[in-house]
Design a protein around this motif. Structure first.
Motif, PDB file in Angstrom:
ATOM      1  N   ALA A   1      -9.468  -5.212  -2.951  1.00 20.32           N
ATOM      2  CA  ALA A   1      -8.441  -4.285  -3.414  1.00 20.32           C
ATOM      3  C   ALA A   1      -7.837  -3.508  -2.259  1.00 20.32           C
ATOM      4  CB  ALA A   1      -9.036  -3.325  -4.443  1.00 20.32           C
ATOM      5  N   TRP A   2      -8.677  -3.063  -1.317  1.00 14.37           N
ATOM      6  CA  TRP A   2      -8.172  -2.283  -0.189  1.00 14.37           C
ATOM      7  C   TRP A   2      -7.358  -3.150   0.769  1.00 14.37           C
ATOM      8  CZ3 TRP A   2      -8.743  -2.399   5.115  1.00 14.37           C
ATOM      9  CH2 TRP A   2      -8.306  -1.260   5.799  1.00 14.37           C
ATOM     10  N   SER A   3      -7.866  -4.333   1.089  1.00 12.51           N
ATOM     11  CA  SER A   3      -7.186  -5.186   2.068  1.00 12.51           C
ATOM     12  C   SER A   3      -5.832  -5.665   1.550  1.00 12.51           C
ATOM     13  CB  SER A   3      -8.063  -6.387   2.426  1.00 12.51           C
ATOM     14  OG  SER A   3      -8.294  -7.212   1.302  1.00 12.51           O
ATOM     15  N   PHE A   4      -5.705  -5.869   0.236  1.00 16.95           N
ATOM     16  CA  PHE A   4      -4.399  -6.238  -0.309  1.00 16.95           C
ATOM     17  C   PHE A   4      -3.386  -5.141  -0.033  1.00 16.95           C
ATOM     18  CE2 PHE A   4      -1.250  -6.090  -3.717  1.00 16.95           C
ATOM     19  CZ  PHE A   4      -0.695  -7.363  -3.609  1.00 16.95           C
TER      20      PHE A   4
ATOM     21  N   THR B   1      -2.470  -5.000   3.711  1.00 17.64           N
ATOM     22  CA  THR B   1      -1.536  -6.064   4.092  1.00 17.64           C
ATOM     23  C   THR B   1      -0.129  -5.762   3.600  1.00 17.64           C
ATOM     24  OG1 THR B   1      -3.318  -7.698   4.018  1.00 17.64           O
ATOM     25  CG2 THR B   1      -1.071  -8.535   3.926  1.00 17.64           C
ATOM     26  N   VAL B   2      -0.026  -5.339   2.344  1.00 17.74           N
ATOM     27  CA  VAL B   2       1.287  -5.105   1.746  1.00 17.74           C
ATOM     28  C   VAL B   2       1.967  -3.892   2.359  1.00 17.74           C
ATOM     29  CG1 VAL B   2       2.451  -4.420  -0.380  1.00 17.74           C
ATOM     30  CG2 VAL B   2       0.782  -6.265  -0.425  1.00 17.74           C
ATOM     31  N   LEU B   3       1.233  -2.795   2.505  1.00 19.22           N
ATOM     32  CA  LEU B   3       1.864  -1.554   2.935  1.00 19.22           C
ATOM     33  C   LEU B   3       1.993  -1.425   4.448  1.00 19.22           C
ATOM     34  CD1 LEU B   3       0.120   0.866   0.428  1.00 19.22           C
ATOM     35  CD2 LEU B   3       2.458   0.008   0.322  1.00 19.22           C
ATOM     36  N   MET B   4       1.027  -1.946   5.205  1.00 16.46           N
ATOM     37  CA  MET B   4       1.058  -1.770   6.649  1.00 16.46           C
ATOM     38  C   MET B   4       1.673  -2.965   7.366  1.00 16.46           C
ATOM     39  SD  MET B   4      -0.050   1.256   6.909  1.00 16.46           S
ATOM     40  CE  MET B   4      -0.151   1.339   8.688  1.00 16.46           C
ATOM     41  N   GLU B   5       1.189  -4.157   7.065  1.00 15.92           N
ATOM     42  CA  GLU B   5       1.673  -5.339   7.774  1.00 15.92           C
ATOM     43  C   GLU B   5       3.137  -5.628   7.462  1.00 15.92           C
ATOM     44  OE1 GLU B   5       0.114  -6.820  10.115  1.00 15.92           O
ATOM     45  OE2 GLU B   5      -1.732  -5.671   9.867  1.00 15.92           O
ATOM     46  N   VAL B   6       3.581  -5.329   6.258  1.00 19.48           N
ATOM     47  CA  VAL B   6       4.991  -5.554   5.922  1.00 19.48           C
ATOM     48  C   VAL B   6       5.894  -4.727   6.824  1.00 19.48           C
ATOM     49  CG1 VAL B   6       6.737  -5.099   4.154  1.00 19.48           C
ATOM     50  CG2 VAL B   6       4.642  -6.307   3.555  1.00 19.48           C
ATOM     51  N   GLN B   7       5.442  -3.524   7.190  1.00 18.81           N
ATOM     52  CA  GLN B   7       6.276  -2.658   8.018  1.00 18.81           C
ATOM     53  C   GLN B   7       6.423  -3.169   9.447  1.00 18.81           C
ATOM     54  OE1 GLN B   7       6.018   1.811   7.126  1.00 18.81           O
ATOM     55  NE2 GLN B   7       3.972   1.086   6.547  1.00 18.81           N
ATOM     56  N   THR B   8       5.593  -4.142   9.843  1.00 20.01           N
ATOM     57  CA  THR B   8       5.746  -4.713  11.186  1.00 20.01           C
ATOM     58  C   THR B   8       6.881  -5.723  11.239  1.00 20.01           C
ATOM     59  OG1 THR B   8       4.153  -6.508  10.795  1.00 20.01           O
ATOM     60  CG2 THR B   8       3.280  -4.407  11.583  1.00 20.01           C
ATOM     61  N   VAL B   9       7.410  -6.131  10.090  1.00 15.43           N
ATOM     62  CA  VAL B   9       8.572  -7.027  10.066  1.00 15.43           C
ATOM     63  C   VAL B   9       9.823  -6.195  10.328  1.00 15.43           C
ATOM     64  CG1 VAL B   9       9.912  -8.676   8.701  1.00 15.43           C
ATOM     65  CG2 VAL B   9       7.426  -8.533   8.408  1.00 15.43           C
ATOM     66  N   ALA B  10      10.473  -6.433  11.439  1.00 14.82           N
ATOM     67  CA  ALA B  10      11.631  -5.626  11.830  1.00 14.82           C
ATOM     68  C   ALA B  10      12.770  -5.796  10.839  1.00 14.82           C
ATOM     69  CB  ALA B  10      12.082  -6.003  13.231  1.00 14.82           C
ATOM     70  N   ARG B  11      13.349  -4.690  10.413  1.00 13.78           N
ATOM     71  CA  ARG B  11      14.468  -4.745   9.471  1.00 13.78           C
ATOM     72  C   ARG B  11      15.814  -4.834  10.178  1.00 13.78           C
ATOM     73  NH1 ARG B  11      13.877   0.286   5.622  1.00 13.78           N
ATOM     74  NH2 ARG B  11      13.539   1.279   7.644  1.00 13.78           N
TER      75      ARG B  11
END
Length: 382
Positions: A302-305, A308-318
């Motif tokens: 539950a935590w790792s999901f 991944t969703v909240l932190m790793e997504v933000q590493t994708v440059a907009r």
């Protein structure tokens, strides 16, 4: 020939690990409340031992979750702006109203459930006796209808919290990996998985070790894993079959990122292992003594999901190509904050366990392990 130079700024991440902790803890809270409903609100005898454990988890996480949310605001003392400048079109603003109402209703429900065991300690000395004489606010009997009514109110508010926490992320069109109707469903299901895992761990460390409750929580984990797998499969199938929309854009944005592939593979492996181990434990009763290990794994899933969703997504440059590197710092915005919030949760659980006879609620016994026979007839040690 004239050339025009375009400059796209690179912004750092906006949400730090405190956001992960909030989304994790609040999901544990409302899902734990739902797991307590059959025993607390509906009065199902077989579910009351599980309800005692789940209600404790719901209360502890409901207390800690708002602390992590305030920390994520960067300027916590400005939280009053939500109320001074209301914005009914903002999911976050709606959450600022729903969250305190939900926390209050959950604490009120627990107070009603724990009143009778507290009153039983009124004749004791020391601080526990003082709490037993004053916290119940009188010697009146707790009305069953009031427990049911407040339980239903808390459930209704928990649904609102679940909707707003999913919607405030999924509504962001600038992040294709967030902007999908599948995300709130995954938040919900992984929250149930984590809540059942938390109850399994509490069942072990509290000394109760109720075998039927442990099996019930394992069943919840199994069913939730199947549903989460179906939701994730539907999301992936839609992205592969329809080469347009947010799902296709999301997959395209991370297709060439090995870090994302590693996280995706590891998440699948962890979920599959949890499913197989839980199913095996349901069949082989001799392995039930280690079900708390699966509880910890369920919490991790539950935590790792959410990480991944909240932190790793933000590493994708907009605003530019490629990805932005993010490393977890050691300070309060990083590792210290993560460890500190888990430490605060543990502290709240210990304080409740010390001063509240929650084991004696709903017909339970205070201060003694429950050695009821397991479902398959063998003694249980986990």
């Amino acid at each position: 020939m004239q050339s025009i130079e375009l400059i796209a700024p690179r912004y750092g991440i906006a949400w730090y690990p405190w956001a992960v902790q909030y989304f994790f803890l609040i999901a544990l809270s409302y899902a734990s409340l739902w797991l307590a409903v059959p025993g607390v609100v509906l009065g199902v005898e077989r579910w009351k031992p599980a309800a005692r454990l789940a209600l404790l988890g719901a209360v502890a996480t409901a207390i800690v979750a708002p602390v992590t949310l305030l920390a994520d605001l960067h300027q916590p003392l400005r939280f009053w702006h939500f109320y001074a400048y209301p914005n009914p079109t903002s999911w976050m603003a709606l959450g600022s109203i729903l969250l305190p109402l939900y926390v209050g209703a959950t604490l009120g429900l627990a107070w009603l459930v724990w009143r009778e065991p507290l009153r039983a300690r009124a004749g004791e000395g020391g601080i526990q006796g003082w709490i037993g004489r004053h916290v119940p606010l009188g010697a009146w009997a707790t009305p069953r209808w009031l427990v049911v009514l407040l339980g239903l109110v808390a459930v209704a508010l928990s649904v609102g919290v679940m909707v707003y926490t999913g919607a405030e992320v999924a509504i962001l069109k600038a992040r294709p990996l967030w902007h999908t109707e599948y995300l709130p469903a995954m938040f919900l299901l992984t929250g149930v998985i984590g809540a059942a895992g938390l109850a399994v761990v509490i069942n072990r460390v509290s000394g109760i070790r109720h075998p039927v409750a442990g099996d019930q929580f394992l069943s919840v984990i199994l069913v939730s894993l199947v549903l989460a797998g179906l939701v994730a499969g539907g999301w992936l199938a839609q992205g592969l079959s329809i080469n347009e929309g947010s799902v296709a854009a999301a997959l395209g944005s991370v297709r060439d990122n090995p870090e994302w592939r590693r996280l995706a593979y590891w998440g699948v492996v962890a979920g599959v292992f949890l499913f197989l181990a839980s199913g095996l434990m349901e069949v082989l009763g001799s392995l039930r003594g280690t079900r708390w290990v699966l509880g910890l794994l369920a919490l991790y899933v539950a935590w790792s999901f959410r990480w991944t969703v909240l932190m790793e997504v933000q590493t994708v440059a907009r605003n530019s190509a490629g990805f932005q590197n993010y490393a977890v710092g050691m300070g309060s915005q990083g590792l210290l904050g993560i460890v500190g919030s888990f430490g605060l949760l543990l502290s709240v659980l210990l304080v409740i366990d010390l001063f509240v006879p929650w084991r004696a609620a709903l017909g339970g016994r205070d201060g003694t392990p429950d050695h009821s026979p397991a479902v398959h007839g063998e003694p249980d040690h986990g």
